[in-house]
Design a protein around this motif. Structure first.
Motif, mmCIF file in Angstrom:
data_model
loop_
_atom_site.group_PDB
_atom_site.id
_atom_site.type_symbol
_atom_site.label_atom_id
_atom_site.label_comp_id
_atom_site.label_asym_id
_atom_site.label_seq_id
_atom_site.Cartn_x
_atom_site.Cartn_y
_atom_site.Cartn_z
ATOM 1 N N LEU A 1 67.776 22.175 -18.246
ATOM 2 C CA LEU A 1 67.838 20.706 -18.323
ATOM 3 C C LEU A 1 66.998 20.061 -17.228
ATOM 4 O O LEU A 1 66.338 19.050 -17.456
ATOM 5 N N VAL A 2 67.019 20.679 -16.048
ATOM 6 C CA VAL A 2 66.198 20.121 -14.961
ATOM 7 C C VAL A 2 64.721 20.201 -15.344
ATOM 8 O O VAL A 2 63.975 19.227 -15.213
ATOM 9 N N MET B 1 63.415 20.354 -18.315
ATOM 10 C CA MET B 1 63.135 19.375 -19.361
ATOM 11 C C MET B 1 62.996 17.976 -18.788
ATOM 12 O O MET B 1 62.080 17.236 -19.133
ATOM 13 N N SER B 2 63.918 17.627 -17.911
ATOM 14 C CA SER B 2 63.874 16.283 -17.335
ATOM 15 C C SER B 2 62.544 16.041 -16.644
ATOM 16 O O SER B 2 61.966 14.968 -16.746
ATOM 17 N N TRP C 1 59.911 15.537 -19.193
ATOM 18 C CA TRP C 1 60.064 14.251 -19.861
ATOM 19 C C TRP C 1 59.621 13.086 -18.981
ATOM 20 O O TRP C 1 59.108 12.101 -19.464
ATOM 21 N N LEU C 2 59.862 13.244 -17.665
ATOM 22 C CA LEU C 2 59.606 12.087 -16.806
ATOM 23 C C LEU C 2 58.204 12.052 -16.208
ATOM 24 O O LEU C 2 57.725 10.985 -15.850
ATOM 25 N N VAL C 3 57.544 13.213 -16.122
ATOM 26 C CA VAL C 3 56.252 13.247 -15.416
ATOM 27 C C VAL C 3 55.285 12.160 -15.894
ATOM 28 O O VAL C 3 54.778 11.379 -15.079
ATOM 29 N N PRO C 4 55.040 12.030 -17.200
ATOM 30 C CA PRO C 4 54.068 11.012 -17.618
ATOM 31 C C PRO C 4 54.474 9.612 -17.166
ATOM 32 O O PRO C 4 53.618 8.831 -16.752
ATOM 33 N N PHE C 5 55.754 9.329 -17.215
ATOM 34 C CA PHE C 5 56.184 7.977 -16.846
ATOM 35 C C PHE C 5 56.036 7.753 -15.349
ATOM 36 O O PHE C 5 55.606 6.693 -14.914
ATOM 37 N N CYS D 1 53.885 9.177 -13.510
ATOM 38 C CA CYS D 1 52.445 9.015 -13.301
ATOM 39 C C CYS D 1 52.017 7.572 -13.572
ATOM 40 O O CYS D 1 51.293 6.969 -12.773
ATOM 41 N N ILE D 2 52.481 7.033 -14.689
ATOM 42 C CA ILE D 2 52.079 5.665 -15.036
ATOM 43 C C ILE D 2 52.524 4.698 -13.948
ATOM 44 O O ILE D 2 51.758 3.845 -13.500
ATOM 45 N N ILE E 1 47.375 12.097 -8.685
ATOM 46 C CA ILE E 1 48.514 11.315 -9.145
ATOM 47 C C ILE E 1 48.989 10.316 -8.104
ATOM 48 O O ILE E 1 49.193 9.141 -8.387
ATOM 49 N N ALA F 1 57.709 -1.787 -20.336
ATOM 50 C CA ALA F 1 58.718 -0.747 -20.519
ATOM 51 C C ALA F 1 60.047 -1.106 -19.866
ATOM 52 O O ALA F 1 61.102 -0.764 -20.376
ATOM 53 N N THR G 1 63.509 -0.638 -21.782
ATOM 54 C CA THR G 1 64.262 0.538 -21.362
ATOM 55 C C THR G 1 65.652 0.157 -20.850
ATOM 56 O O THR G 1 66.653 0.761 -21.224
#
Lengths: 507, 300, 517
Positions: free
Chosen positions: B38-39, B41-42, B45-49, B51-52, B68, B275, B279
């Motif tokens: 789960l860690v 995956m998290s 899941w979060l890396v692109p966000f 980065c933005i 980055i 977002a 969100t």
């Protein structure tokens, strides 16, 4: 194929049962079609009979009716007004007036132009006084087609209303004959929030669907039989009917000339492969993640769920565009892998056809798992816990519990969902458009306009043809073909699904 | 689930205690593995966000770069947004979202409630018809919808009401999820009220709606979120008129070749601002969303 | 029953709204001239589309024009930022709603003419434009012989940017192979967007003297193509292309930020528009040069390029006075003074011959590189819109191929088939013969129609005035697969006069006769 009796069937293993069912289905196809044609035939027959009955009914109403009824045949609503049903009568009358005025001033023109779609395009003339050119516009094929369709809608609506008006008179006469009082305006209004409440509720939504969904659909279907495109834009150069010419080209019916049958087949194949993987990878992985999070002893359940949901909440044009750039040839991912020395040549994430196809499926997982996780979470909680308890007592391990309880239950409840999600994946515009835009280009494919990419789905191909190359006629041919493919798939799957969808079960 | 019977294994019952201990250690191990998964995956899941968000605070350059973490932090990109039409787009989108949420909810509830509760002639046919037209790719409709809206003068600068009209008018097709919900409310409730002399309308407002809170919120939420992400249709309707763009169209236009080098980090800042509200709202109303999608999936 | 009434009513209302709006437009009759001497005086509400970067500049120009022009024209403009590629898409979607005056890149020209989105220039304006600009640029604004737009810039070409810290040896700038080796050694990229557009692919084909020349009629419709990509020279070009795309340094990009990417580029093929951004990224390491050469076997070929321009178009107007006024204004926006000022503010390279001569223009490094490259560049004429897409598949095809002659040839064959697919002809058209040549004021671009007189005998529909030494051939299906002349040569006119041209076919032999009218 051997046919089993019911008893024999029940004894079969699960797998055999499944195979048997499928075999039955395919064996049944010819019969199914025969049935379908029979149904269509009988539907036509029924329709014919009801039309005949209608005419007979209209005729008898006229023959037996009093002068109020007879006059209503010409002046709609006259009978209702004369009998004191003012509101109904006035509405009928108004509708008739609007219809007549409309047909005289506008409708007649649109209908008369429909067969030709216009006769005179724009004319450019030189003006010697100002030394310049002026353009005068005449017919507009697009508008003729659009308002022609609307006018036909309107005529059908009028005929239907006229028929209602006649029926109203017949009913009113009958009621009066039996000595009962007629419903007045007040009663009419009252019934709109009671017995007839559904009509009140549906009026607006259905009008919206008719004008903004059905009408464009009919228009688009008709465009497939014209040469509407950037070249024949309808105003500058009029477009016209071309019959089945476009279908000939797309499906390769016409010998010799250019045809795109092979390309269509290729894109269709990839679309189906994509839809299959996009649906099932998400389905199983999403379920797995939901089970992981819901497992006893896992902490911070809410946190994990919330983190994953970010991909649903953030608009895709932001997240997907960014991810697409991350994996570019000179993007972050390649940069890091090169820096770390794991690779010595940039990985062709978007530039190699196989890589790109796998990548869109993988990234679709990133976007799609959270939905499935939410759905699965909800359903998993509904599975009666005692099933698991007794399984545990029986010594079933986690995997057995999954295959024997969780999976069958999930499949059972979400069968229809799988179908709709397969179909929406076939039409998944966003993921492909934002991630690759269809790239890499398929150099060998022959496309009616511009280029075709290896990751292009039918829907993005259609978009390219329509928007980039303005070949609207070809795009709508593809649209119609997509429609046929989708409905055939739905039909097959629906008849395979266990009939779990009886509406009344839940109430 | 008749398969359950096949799982009988008598030896388990003979040594229950030892087995129990095994299960416990097993569970600890498997839970640890799951936590690790789960860690991971998290993070994925979060890396692109992340980065933005980081790019949006980068000051030293406005184009895409190969690292980055910014070398110099600041709000420059957010300030730069104020010099563009971004907040016009933002307001447009907000207006569209609010009105769409309001009207679309009404339309969807009307449709789904009627189709769930009333049995009238042509009901089945209507539902089948809508199922069938739903299979036609809607992408092409935008060419015609554009012309209809253009004739009503609801394109370009006036795209906002035009978009609301189209979103709302075609929303009746999406009645399925909430019909599934209404189907689960027992009919006996209606009947009892009808016996007491309530009209159909009163039944809807006094009995059903209060019970339908989750699905109402679900419908509002989905209707509110959609306009923030629509860049294809909205772009077509606004026809490049900044006054009529929504955020998605506006931001998307910054990514074209002439602008991307100068506007890339500003794009990220705009993306963050888009977002955030969506969100946050989503996080708060997650519960209802789950009940909505679950119901929808179960009923298909 | 009430439902039906309501729905019908609502429907009627919706439709009526649409229909009223949809009724036929009426002609605008008022075009009376104002005070004598200034027939164009008046206020004109005008919508203008230009690139984002030029919005402020254009607003300034409008103000200047309004205060300075002698015709009394006042332009009340709304200036909107629309990308040059986007502008054409939008204009073709809905000409009515589009801008009155708009800026677009040359490759969109034919599409716009075809969609009726450009109005023809008046005679005076046409003369001025033709005289003030270079011939190649004027050709770009012509469909057939008709001028449809005003040249705005002449800098739409490409050349090479490089990072001096990586490419240290200046002698390497001459060779693509050496540059690729440098990039590979440094772990940097060589960015050349050959998979993105045929515009860049053409570089290799122009190097080996291949061409793809298209002809339009005056309505913007493409009538023929002379394409020699599928030839022995073309094979050499794709071999060069193969060297590029197979290199691990190859990157498919033309964007300035390729120099700042995670895997940064050391060489980038792009145009003047990227100059300022790249200067900001690379600073003093920025190098600008003409394109290098590539080697196939013993031969070396200097990479070619397109030289194109940006154009300004005026939408067709229904009122003559308004049309004339907008054309006057467009003429001003593209005139010498405005172009010089545009160069000073935005560094856009002028198309005006006089403006090109000023010192600042000559000293601009990007424009200088463009000038150096211009010896190898080909003016971008009218090109079929789909060609840009078809052409780029050559690069993807080459990349996917095994690199053998047969594999590369297959790519060219596919390309040829796609090009031919653009001219879909009915069987009748395919079998019909036409006359083409340097006759009737034409230069091998227009096919003159013939009609079938009897089996094997074709005659031109009209009689033409032929001059001594006019040359022509008769061909079938507008292609050269079946063509007749004088024993394989062009047919030469010996005596001037007005003739019908007649072809008689007997077996393999076709005989041409001139029949006096």
């Amino acid at each position: 194929m051997t046919k089993y009796t019911e008893l024999e069937y029940l004894k079969l293993s699960k797998w055999r049962k499944f195979l048997y069912k499928i075999a039955c289905f395919f064996v049944g196809i010819p019969g199914w079609f025969v049935n379908l044609f029979k149904k269509i035939g009988s539907a036509f027959k029924d329709f014919g009979i009801s039309v005949k009955d209608d005419f007979v009914d209209i005729f008898t109403t006229f023959k037996n009716g009093d002068y109020k009824t007879r006059l209503s045949f010409v002046i709609m609503g006259f009978g209702s007004i004369a009998r004191g049903q003012i509101l109904r009568g006035v509405l009928f009358l108004l509708f008739e007036l609007v219809f007549i005025v409309y047909m005289i001033f506008w409708g007649g023109y649109w209908i008369s132009m429909l067969p030709s779609l216009g006769t005179q395009g724009a004319i450019k003339e030189y003006d010697p006084i100002y030394d310049t050119y002026v353009t005068t516009y005449y017919d507009d094929s697009f508008k003729i087609l659009l308002y022609g369709i609307l006018t036909i809608f309107f005529i059908v609506a009028f005929l239907y209303t006229w028929r209602l008006n006649v029926k109203q008179n017949a009913i009113a006469e009958e009621i009066l004959k039996s000595g009962k009082p007629l419903k007045g305006t007040k009663d009419d209004l009252k019934s709109l929030v009671d017995e007839q409440f559904h009509k009140t509720l549906l009026a607006l939504p259905l009008t919206g669907i008719l004008v903004f969904t059905v009408m464009p659909m009919i228009f688009m279907i008709l465009v497939a039989f014209t040469n509407y495109s950037g070249e024949f834009d309808g105003k500058n150069n009029l477009f016209s009917w071309v019959g089945l010419e476009n279908f000939n080209q797309m499906l390769g019916w016409s010998a010799g000339g250019v045809n795109y049958a092979a390309t269509f087949g290729e894109v269709l194949a990839w679309t189906l492969i994509w839809a299959f993987f996009a649906t099932f990878t998400n389905y199983f992985l999403g379920m797995l993640v939901a089970m992981m999070i819901n497992k006893k002893g896992i902490r911070l359940k809410k946190v994990w769920r919330t983190i994953l949901i970010v991909t649903i909440a953030v608009p895709q044009f932001i997240s997907l565009l960014y991810v697409s750039k991350m994996f570019a040839q000179d993007g972050l991912v390649n940069g890091m892998l090169l820096d770390w020395g794991w690779i010595d040549k940039a990985l062709p994430f978007w530039t190699d056809s196989t890589w790109a196809r796998v990548m869109v499926i993988v990234i679709n997982i990133w976007i799609g798992i959270p939905y499935l996780m939410l759905i699965a979470t909800g359903i998993l909680m509904n599975i009666p816990q005692d099933l698991y308890e007794s399984a545990k007592i029986d010594g079933a391990n986690a995997f057995q519990q999954y295959t024997k309880i969780t999976l069958p239950y999930m499949l059972f409840v979400t069968g229809p969902y799988l179908l709709t999600s397969f179909i929406s994946n076939m039409n998944n515009f966003n993921v492909i458009y934002l991630l690759t835009g269809g790239a890499p280009t398929n150099a060998a494919a022959l496309s009616p306009g511009g280029s075709l990419g290896y990751t292009d789905l039918l829907i993005t191909w259609l978009f390219k043809i329509a928007i980039n190359d303005s070949k609207f006629y070809m795009a709508s041919v593809i649209g119609i073909l997509v429609f046929i493919v989708v409905s055939v798939i739905s039909l097959i799957v629906y008849s395979l699904l266990p009939s779990t969808r009886n509406e009344e079960d839940f109430q | 689930m008749s398969e359950m019977n096949q799982l009988e294994t008598p030896e388990v019952e003979s040594k229950p205690k030892k087995r129990h201990m095994g299960i416990k250690t097993q569970r600890v191990i498997s839970n640890t593995i799951i936590h690790i998964l789960l860690v991971i995956m998290s993070v994925v899941w979060l890396v692109p966000f992340v980065c933005i968000v980081l790019q949006s605070f980068r000051v030293e350059s406005t184009w895409q770069v190969g690292y980055i973490v910014p070398q110099k932090w600041g709000f420059d990109n957010y300030i730069a947004l104020t010099k563009t039409d971004f907040f016009t787009w933002y307001l447009n989108t907000f207006i569209i979202a609010v009105f769409t949420a309001l009207f679309q909810t009404i339309v969807v509830l009307c449709m789904s409630y009627t189709l769930s509760r009333f049995r009238f002639r042509g009901r089945k046919g209507l539902m089948r018809f809508m199922l069938i037209i739903g299979m036609f790719p809607g992408m092409l409709s935008m060419i015609i919808l554009y012309r209809i809206l253009a004739d009503l003068h609801l394109t370009q600068g006036n795209a906002v009401p035009g978009l609301i009209l189209v979103y709302v008018a075609s929303s009746g097709m999406g009645y399925y999820v909430s019909k599934g919900f209404f189907d689960t409310i027992p009919k006996s409730l209606d009947e009892a009220a009808r016996v007491d002399g309530a009209t159909r309308m009163q039944v809807l407002f006094k009995i059903i709606l209060p019970l339908a809170k989750p699905i109402v919120i679900y419908t509002i939420l989905t209707a509110f979120m959609a306009p923030w992400a629509d860049f294809v249709f909205a772009r077509y309707i606004s026809m490049n008129t900044s006054q009529g763009m929504n955020v998605a169209v506006g931001l998307y236009s910054w990514l074209n070749k002439d602008q991307i080098a100068g506007k890339y980090t500003t794009f990220c800042a705009g993306g963050v601002l888009v977002a955030i509200p969506v969100t946050v709202l989503f996080m708060f109303l997650q519960k209802y969303y789950v009940s909505g999608v679950t119901g929808g999936a179960v009923k298909g | 029953m009430k439902k039906t009434n309501l729905i019908a009513g609502a429907l009627a209302l919706t439709m009526a709204m649409g229909m009223f709006a949809g009724c036929k437009p009426t002609d605008d009759p008022n075009s009376s001239s104002a005070e004598s001497g200034k027939p164009l005086a008046g206020n004109y509400a005008t919508k203008i589309w230009v690139a984002e970067a030029a919005v402020e500049f254009t607003k300034g120009q409008i103000a200047t024009y309004n205060s300075s022009n002698e015709d009394g024209i006042v332009i009340e403009a709304t200036v909107e930022a629309v990308g040059e590629g986007e502008a054409a898409t939008q204009m073709t979607t809905d000409v009515e709603a589009g801008a009155d005056i708009f800026c677009f890149a040359q490759d969109q020209f034919a599409r716009l003419v075809q969609a009726g989105a450009l109005s023809q220039l008046g005679q005076a304006a046409g003369q001025i434009v033709s005289e003030a600009n270079a011939a190649g640029v004027v050709a770009a604004a012509k469909s057939g012989d008709t001028l449809y737009a005003y040249p705005l810039t002449a800098d739409n070409g490409y050349f090479m940017y490089y990072d001096k810290s990586v490419i240290t040896d200046e002698s390497h700038l001459k060779s693509m192979e050496l540059l690729l080796a440098d990039c590979e050694a440094a772990g940097k990229n060589f960015s050349f967007e050959v998979e993105g557009s045929a515009w860049y692919v053409a570089s290799f084909f122009f190097a080996t003297d291949c061409k793809s020349e298209w002809t339009t009629d005056e309505d913007g419709k493409f009538i023929s193509v002379n394409d020699t990509y599928n030839s022995p020279e073309g094979l050499k070009a794709v071999k060069g292309l193969h060297t590029l795309v197979k290199s691990k340094a190859y990157n498919n990009s033309s964007a300035a930020d390729a120099f700042a990417a995670a895997v940064p580029s050391a060489v980038l093929v792009s145009g003047t528009w990227a100059y300022n951004d790249i200067l900001e990224i690379l600073g003093e390491n920025l190098g600008v040069a003409e394109l290098p050469s590539f080697t196939v076997g013993e031969e070396t070929f200097h990479l070619g390029s397109f030289s194109g321009c940006k154009l300004l178009g005026v939408k067709p107007q229904q009122d003559a006075k308004r049309s004339a006024a907008l054309h006057k204004f467009a003429q001003y926006l593209t005139g010498e003074a405005a172009q010089i000022e545009r160069f000073n503010t935005l560094s856009w390279g002028p198309s005006n011959l006089n403006a090109q001569k000023i010192d600042a223009v000559q000293a601009n490094p990007a424009l200088a590189a463009l000038l150096a490259q211009s010896a190898y560049s080909i003016p971008q004429g009218q090109i079929h819109g789909t060609w840009w897409d078809i052409g780029k598949t050559i690069a993807t095809g080459v990349k996917a191929s095994d690199g053998t002659d047969a594999g590369l040839q297959a790519v060219l064959d596919t390309y040829k088939a796609a090009i031919e697919g653009l001219f879909t002809m009915s069987d009748e058209e395919k079998n019909a013969f036409t006359v083409i040549g340097s006759i009737n004021g034409d230069t091998w671009t227009i096919d003159l129609p013939m009609t079938k007189v009897s089996e094997g005998v074709w005659k031109t529909t009209e009689a033409y005035a032929l001059v001594e030494n006019d040359e022509f051939k008769v061909r079938q299906g507008k292609s050269w697969d079946v063509a007749y002349g004088d024993n394989g040569q062009n047919y030469k006119v010996t005596t001037a006069g007005t003739y019908y041209i007649q072809l008689t076919i007997e077996g393999e032999v076709g005989t041409i006769e001139l029949i006096p009218a």
